[in-house]
Write a protein that holds these residues in place. Structure first.
Motif, PDB file in Angstrom:
ATOM      1  N   LEU A 196       0.852  -1.120  -0.044  1.00  0.00           N
ATOM      2  CA  LEU A 196       0.087   0.100   0.017  1.00  0.00           C
ATOM      3  C   LEU A 196       0.815   1.326   0.224  1.00  0.00           C
ATOM      4  O   LEU A 196       0.292   2.359  -0.417  1.00  0.00           O
ATOM      5  N   LEU A 197       2.116   1.113   0.306  1.00  0.00           N
ATOM      6  CA  LEU A 197       2.744   2.297   0.740  1.00  0.00           C
ATOM      7  C   LEU A 197       3.089   3.271  -0.649  1.00  0.00           C
ATOM      8  O   LEU A 197       2.931   4.480  -0.669  1.00  0.00           O
ATOM      9  N   PRO A 198       3.167   2.566  -1.882  1.00  0.00           N
ATOM     10  CA  PRO A 198       3.538   3.439  -3.141  1.00  0.00           C
ATOM     11  C   PRO A 198       1.977   4.237  -3.372  1.00  0.00           C
ATOM     12  O   PRO A 198       2.150   5.344  -4.032  1.00  0.00           O
ATOM     13  N   ILE A 199       1.048   3.414  -3.101  1.00  0.00           N
ATOM     14  CA  ILE A 199      -0.304   3.967  -3.548  1.00  0.00           C
ATOM     15  C   ILE A 199      -0.744   5.076  -2.496  1.00  0.00           C
ATOM     16  O   ILE A 199      -1.025   6.150  -2.979  1.00  0.00           O
ATOM     17  N   ILE A 200      -0.314   4.981  -1.351  1.00  0.00           N
ATOM     18  CA  ILE A 200      -0.406   6.156  -0.505  1.00  0.00           C
ATOM     19  C   ILE A 200       0.261   7.142  -0.649  1.00  0.00           C
ATOM     20  O   ILE A 200       0.028   8.318  -0.564  1.00  0.00           O
ATOM     21  N   THR A 201       1.551   6.946  -1.076  1.00  0.00           N
ATOM     22  CA  THR A 201       2.466   8.046  -1.748  1.00  0.00           C
ATOM     23  C   THR A 201       2.031   8.830  -2.896  1.00  0.00           C
ATOM     24  O   THR A 201       2.118  10.272  -2.576  1.00  0.00           O
ATOM     25  N   PHE A 202       1.652   8.290  -3.594  1.00  0.00           N
ATOM     26  CA  PHE A 202       0.926   8.659  -4.789  1.00  0.00           C
ATOM     27  C   PHE A 202      -0.259   9.631  -4.393  1.00  0.00           C
ATOM     28  O   PHE A 202      -0.394  10.883  -4.964  1.00  0.00           O
ATOM     29  N   ILE A 203      -1.159   9.103  -3.550  1.00  0.00           N
ATOM     30  CA  ILE A 203      -2.488   9.928  -3.345  1.00  0.00           C
ATOM     31  C   ILE A 203      -1.900  11.124  -2.557  1.00  0.00           C
ATOM     32  O   ILE A 203      -2.647  12.224  -2.311  1.00  0.00           O
ATOM     33  N   VAL A 204      -0.935  10.969  -1.259  1.00  0.00           N
ATOM     34  CA  VAL A 204      -0.730  12.106  -0.487  1.00  0.00           C
ATOM     35  C   VAL A 204      -0.026  13.191  -1.345  1.00  0.00           C
ATOM     36  O   VAL A 204      -0.210  14.414  -1.198  1.00  0.00           O
ATOM     37  N   LEU A 205       0.737  12.896  -2.480  1.00  0.00           N
ATOM     38  CA  LEU A 205       1.499  13.956  -3.235  1.00  0.00           C
ATOM     39  C   LEU A 205       0.486  14.571  -3.976  1.00  0.00           C
ATOM     40  O   LEU A 205       0.456  15.912  -4.066  1.00  0.00           O
ATOM     41  N   ALA A 206      -0.600  13.661  -4.656  1.00  0.00           N
ATOM     42  CA  ALA A 206      -1.576  14.290  -5.292  1.00  0.00           C
ATOM     43  C   ALA A 206      -2.338  15.256  -4.707  1.00  0.00           C
ATOM     44  O   ALA A 206      -2.673  16.487  -5.207  1.00  0.00           O
ATOM     45  N   MET A 207      -2.600  14.995  -3.347  1.00  0.00           N
ATOM     46  CA  MET A 207      -3.407  16.070  -2.579  1.00  0.00           C
ATOM     47  C   MET A 207      -2.602  17.119  -2.178  1.00  0.00           C
ATOM     48  O   MET A 207      -3.335  18.217  -2.220  1.00  0.00           O
ATOM     49  N   ALA A 208      -1.469  16.793  -1.853  1.00  0.00           N
ATOM     50  CA  ALA A 208      -0.465  18.074  -1.490  1.00  0.00           C
ATOM     51  C   ALA A 208      -0.446  19.041  -2.308  1.00  0.00           C
ATOM     52  O   ALA A 208      -0.453  20.540  -2.376  1.00  0.00           O
ATOM     53  N   PHE A 209      -0.097  18.516  -4.049  1.00  0.00           N
ATOM     54  CA  PHE A 209       0.067  19.403  -4.904  1.00  0.00           C
ATOM     55  C   PHE A 209      -1.084  19.963  -5.362  1.00  0.00           C
ATOM     56  O   PHE A 209      -1.177  21.141  -5.901  1.00  0.00           O
ATOM     57  N   ALA A 210      -2.210  19.337  -5.293  1.00  0.00           N
ATOM     58  CA  ALA A 210      -3.633  19.933  -5.453  1.00  0.00           C
ATOM     59  C   ALA A 210      -3.912  21.387  -4.669  1.00  0.00           C
ATOM     60  O   ALA A 210      -4.394  22.375  -5.428  1.00  0.00           O
ATOM     61  N   ILE A 211      -3.326  21.250  -3.501  1.00  0.00           N
ATOM     62  CA  ILE A 211      -3.612  22.194  -2.484  1.00  0.00           C
ATOM     63  C   ILE A 211      -2.569  23.147  -2.767  1.00  0.00           C
ATOM     64  O   ILE A 211      -3.128  24.533  -3.035  1.00  0.00           O
ATOM     65  N   GLY A 212      -1.300  22.780  -2.898  1.00  0.00           N
ATOM     66  CA  GLY A 212      -0.283  23.749  -3.150  1.00  0.00           C
ATOM     67  C   GLY A 212      -0.231  24.625  -4.366  1.00  0.00           C
ATOM     68  O   GLY A 212       0.099  25.600  -4.379  1.00  0.00           O
ATOM     69  N   THR A 213      -0.734  23.909  -5.580  1.00  0.00           N
ATOM     70  CA  THR A 213      -0.756  24.524  -6.895  1.00  0.00           C
ATOM     71  C   THR A 213      -2.320  25.213  -6.948  1.00  0.00           C
ATOM     72  O   THR A 213      -2.435  25.820  -8.113  1.00  0.00           O
ATOM     73  N   GLY A 214      -3.171  25.236  -6.017  1.00  0.00           N
ATOM     74  CA  GLY A 214      -4.222  25.896  -6.226  1.00  0.00           C
ATOM     75  C   GLY A 214      -5.245  25.084  -7.240  1.00  0.00           C
ATOM     76  O   GLY A 214      -6.158  25.725  -7.904  1.00  0.00           O
TER      77      GLY A 214
END
Length: 320
Positions: free
Chosen positions: A17-35
């Motif tokens: 699960l770690l790679p999938i969790i990493t992808f989801i966390v990054l996607a959410m973080a960049f969605a917020i960080g890039t508006g």
């Protein structure tokens, strides 16, 4: 608390699960960080195109890493394959010749690199490091401070016909069948798990390591075609950082650095998506390109720490 963390860290579920969790966390973080800019159509297309190229190369490289070896010349092999294929098309104006040339060059380079390591009993990492340097020099020499290209009409026509996507899907399915459902795939993983035991059970270690490199070469050759279909040209900057990105993609995708039975054929794909969203997200947030590699290095170290368990004894690998 420490024992509980170690149990979680070493569990199969955590590794899967770690790679999938990493992808989801990054996607959410960049969605917020890039508006939200990272989830618009242009950004998604960029991520998919980057992941497609890196995913094809990394999926082929999974076989090498599964055998317990490291290859750091995949990027260089891909770029040289693209250059030679481009020159072949310009000489013949045949798409078929271009396709066959790219695949043949990719397989040929990986085959020569592997045979050099086997014949001279040099570690595969050292061998591919030498080839990485040679291929970088060949790239500069062949381009001679210029760009080689195929007609834009050819590359755009192939792209509009979804040829890159079809190539990627076909290659991934082919690799999945070989890796999961054939004796070759099982033997390669057994070589990575323990080459001595593999030899004692009648498995030819040399043979399967060579096969692993040839399959990686096939991925590199197809990657060269993706480069031409995506941009129609090759320059001195093409493929910059690709050698390291392949290694990062495989590890970030959940591949154990020691190879063996825990190896996953989909590691290259998931890792490619993680790196692509990391590249795109950082650029959209204004991170200087020179620092993006450092960010990747941090992720690499974290994932190595979280996803890999060091054995109490180290297996000395030899070319048998």
């Amino acid at each position: 608390m420490k024992e509980k963390w170690l149990r979680i860290k070493n569990s199969r579920t955590f590794h899967n699960l770690l790679p999938i969790i990493t992808f989801i966390v990054l996607a959410m973080a960049f969605a917020i960080g890039t508006g939200g800019r990272i989830i618009n159509k242009a950004s998604i297309n960029t991520i998919v195109n980057q992941a497609m190229l890196l995913g094809i190369i990394s999926t082929g490289a999974v076989f090498v890493f599964a055998s317990g070896n490291v290859n750091i010349a995949m990027g260089g092999t891909t770029v040289v394959s693209a250059i030679v294929a481009c020159l072949a098309y310009n000489a013949t104006e045949s798409i078929a010749v271009m396709f066959l040339t790219s695949v043949a060059v990719g397989i040929g380079i990986m085959g020569v690199a592997c045979m050099a390591s086997v014949i001279f009993k040099v570690g595969f990492m050292i061998s591919t490091m030498i080839f990485m340097t040679i291929l970088a020099s060949v790239q500069v020499w062949m381009l001679n401070i210029r760009t080689v290209s195929i007609p834009f009409a050819v590359s755009s026509g192939l792209s509009k016909a979804n040829v890159p996507i079809l190539i990627w899907i076909a290659f991934f399915l082919f690799c999945t069948v070989i890796f999961q459902n054939t004796k070759i795939g099982r033997s390669i993983r057994m070589v990575g798990e323990n080459p001595i035991n593999a030899l004692q059970t009648g498995i030819s270690v040399k043979k399967h390591v060579i096969i692993a490199h040839l399959l990686a070469g096939l991925g590199a050759g197809l990657g060269g075609l993706i480069i031409l279909m995506r941009s129609s040209s090759v320059t001195e900057s093409t493929g910059a950082g690709a050698n390291m990105d392949v290694m990062l993609a495989i590890v970030l995708g959940g591949m154990p650095v020691t190879g063996g039975y825990k190896s996953k054929i989909y590691a290259g794909l998931i890792g490619a998506l993680i790196i692509s969203i990391l590249n795109t997200g950082c650029l959209l947030m204004g991170v200087d390109a020179m620092f993006i590699q450092a960010v990747k290095g941090v992720f690499f170290i974290i994932l190595i720490f979280m996803a890999n368990k060091r054995s109490s004894t180290l297996l000395v690998r030899e070319i048998l």
